[in-house]
Design an enzyme around this catalytic site. Structure first.
Site, PDB file in Angstrom:
ATOM      1  N   LYS A   1      73.384  -3.563 107.098  1.00  0.00           N
ATOM      2  CA  LYS A   1      72.297  -2.783 106.636  1.00  0.00           C
ATOM      3  C   LYS A   1      72.791  -2.119 105.279  1.00  0.00           C
ATOM      4  CE  LYS A   1      69.322  -3.339 110.044  1.00  0.00           C
ATOM      5  NZ  LYS A   1      67.876  -3.634 110.064  1.00  0.00           N
TER       6      LYS A   1
HETATM    7  C1  LIG Z   1      73.403  -4.466 114.582  1.00  0.00           C
HETATM    8  C2  LIG Z   1      72.268  -5.414 113.845  1.00  0.00           C
HETATM    9  N1  LIG Z   1      71.540  -4.395 113.102  1.00  0.00           N
HETATM   10  C3  LIG Z   1      70.494  -5.377 112.445  1.00  0.00           C
HETATM   11  C4  LIG Z   1      70.319  -6.666 112.458  1.00  0.00           C
HETATM   12  C5  LIG Z   1      69.283  -7.549 111.516  1.00  0.00           C
HETATM   13  O1  LIG Z   1      68.353  -7.000 111.744  1.00  0.00           O
HETATM   14  P1  LIG Z   1      67.054  -7.003 110.739  1.00  0.00           P
HETATM   15  O2  LIG Z   1      66.298  -7.760 111.784  1.00  0.00           O
HETATM   16  O3  LIG Z   1      66.641  -5.697 110.632  1.00  0.00           O
HETATM   17  O4  LIG Z   1      67.561  -7.489 109.673  1.00  0.00           O
HETATM   18  C6  LIG Z   1      71.285  -7.272 113.189  1.00  0.00           C
HETATM   19  C7  LIG Z   1      71.078  -8.843 113.281  1.00  0.00           C
HETATM   20  O5  LIG Z   1      71.652  -9.558 113.758  1.00  0.00           O
HETATM   21  C8  LIG Z   1      72.244  -6.780 113.943  1.00  0.00           C
HETATM   22  O6  LIG Z   1      72.846  -7.358 114.964  1.00  0.00           O
END
Ligand SMILES: Cc1ncc(COP(=O)(O)O)c(C=O)c1O
Length: 480
Positions: free
Chosen positions: A54
């Protein structure tokens, strides 16, 4: 103290260099798993400075807002999140000198809240038991605050095009180069859908007409797997894996990019993430387990050799008290000890296995107090040198001794403990436990002279919750 005129000048208008370390993460091959005819590679997003994938979207969404004039000097970055997005935003926006205000649902762990606060973010706690459209729903609160606060910018990762763009412009091209332009499939999860949409768009462009499969790994209980398979939006259930899985289709998630999907339950996700750490030394979070389990299933189903990539989206650090904690895993029913069919099944920490925090009769009250604080318990069994439980000491026993004269912290435990023990044999009944609890005590389970462990009210509640019929368990919401 005044600065000497010879001191080197510090350029205050530059962002801290840590931001240049976002992205360009390493990619390694998983060599210790059965991958069928395939080779499986892992992109280590846990190595971003904020510990997750993120960080990329935080940087991209803030820079897009700056470029569009939506975020100006002195502005406030506002987002509804308690997960990695909050950490990424607190890191990036904080480093760039903006105020950061995060609206966090009240079910989120204190550790996560402490982490974003330590990064300088302000936190507004709101209700986690209400849904879209309710005035206290976390995304609605964030939206409202952004309208009210002058210079406020509502990030909205679920609808912000700079989110998938970060992956289309950075994550995708990095994987493509690291794999030397030879990729057959990528396995992703969906939280906001940014990763799916960004990687899907990029790989469709470099190898058009579905030349690279985009495989979804979705937690059991999320609606996305069923949506991909049948086009139907079913009622969501609950799941314990964090960061992925949804009860709706996010605005930016282009589900038409998905070519294959797997559904992975919490137990398999946790077991796989733990195995990854033991076998490969890679410390990922719970969703890493989901993605890896999905990737392994995909790999083992193939009949031809393929080169497959998946992600380690965040670090395991945040899961030390959950998925990597055997007591938590047992309490939640994800790992099982052989049942005895008696009260000893309710003992969460077994004395014989060295799992019980105890104190000796000759230890000081200060030692007892420190042990209680360190292990977050309010009472300790007092065990003598031969291993017999001879008493119990709790916070009120300590208070009685020290409230007038704190120097009594140096007194021995034997002077303050209760030696009238409520012991029960392992074959006692649950109703016997209730009697002990009604008298304000904890139960000490003894098999003749052998101390097995304690049973508290919390142990009994956890045991009963595990035995609650699945169909009557209400779904819990996921907050990304
Ligand atoms: C902990 C975590 N956060 C976020 C994401 C990705 O999410 P997004 O769909 O918001 O890109 C993932 C994807 O595997 C994830 O494992």
């Amino acid at each position: 103290m005044s600065q000497s005129s010879a001191a080197p000048a510090i350029a205050h208008n530059k962002s801290p260099e840590i931001l240049s370390l976002i992205g360009d993460t390493p990619l390694v091959e998983a060599t210790q798993f059965d991958t069928g005819p395939c080779r499986l590679f892992l992109k280590l997003e846990n190595q971003n400075p904020g510990g997750s994938i993120k960080d990329r979207i935080a940087l991209s969404m803030i820079e897009a807002a700056e470029a569009d004039g939506k975020l100006e000097a002195g502005g406030t970055v506002i987002e509804a999140t308690a997960g990695n997005t909050g950490l990424g935003l607190a890191l990036v926006a904080g480093a760039k000198g903006y105020r950061v205000l995060l609206v966090i649902p009240d079910k989120m762990s204190q550790e996560k809240i402490s982490h974003v606060r330590a990064l300088g973010a302000q936190v507004r706690i709101t209700r986690s038991d209400v849904t879209r459209g309710h005035p206290e729903y976390y995304q609605d609160v964030a939206f409202r605050l952004a309208e009210e606060i002058p210079g406020g910018f509502y990030v909205n990762q679920f609808g912000n095009p700079a989110n998938p763009l970060a992956h289309e412009r950075t994550t995708g091209p990095e994987i493509w180069e690291q794999m030397r332009h030879d990729v057959d499939a990528v396995v992703v999860g969906v939280g906001s859908g940014g990763t799916l949409t960004g990687l899907g768009r990029f790989f469709n462009r470099v190898k058009p007409r579905r030349g690279i499969e985009v495989v979804l790994a979705d937690p059991t209980g999320s609606v996305l797997y069923e949506y991909v398979k049948t086009g139907q939006l079913v009622e969501s259930g609950s799941w314990a894996v964090e960061g992925i899985g949804e009860d709706f289709i996010p605005e930016i998630a282009d589900m038409s990019l998905v070519t294959e999907a797997f559904e992975i339950d919490d137990k398999e996700s946790f077991a796989t993430a733990r195995e990854l750490l033991r076998k490969e030394g890679i410390f990922g979070g719970s969703s890493t387990g989901t993605l890896l389990a999905g990737a392994l299933r995909y790999c083992r189903e193939q009949t031809k050799p393929k080169r497959v990539v998946t992600l380690v989206p965040d670090t395991g650090n945040k899961y030390l008290s959950k998925m990597f904690n055997d007591f938590w895993m047992a309490e939640q029913g994800f790992i099982h000890r052989p049942p005895h069919g008696d009260l000893s099944d309710l003992i969460s920490h077994r004395y014989e296995a060295g799992e019980v925090i105890t104190v000796g009769p000759d230890d000081s009250l200060l030692t007892a107090f420190k042990r209680m604080r360190d292990s977050d318990v309010s009472q300790l069994p007092v065990v003598d040198k031969s291993g017999r439980a001879i008493g119990i000491i709790d916070e009120s026993d300590l208070l009685v001794k020290v409230h007038r004269e704190p120097s009594h912290f140096n007194d021995p435990v034997s002077k303050a403990m209760t030696d009238q023990l409520e012991t029960l044999p392992p074959d006692a009944k649950i109703t016997d436990l209730l009697g002990v609890f009604d008298r304000g005590r904890v139960a000490i389970v003894m098999d003749d002279n052998k101390f097995l462990g304690l049973i508290t009210r919390t142990d009994l509640l956890s045991y009963l919750r595990l035995h609650m019929p699945k169909s009557s368990t209400p779904p819990e919401r996921e907050f990304v």
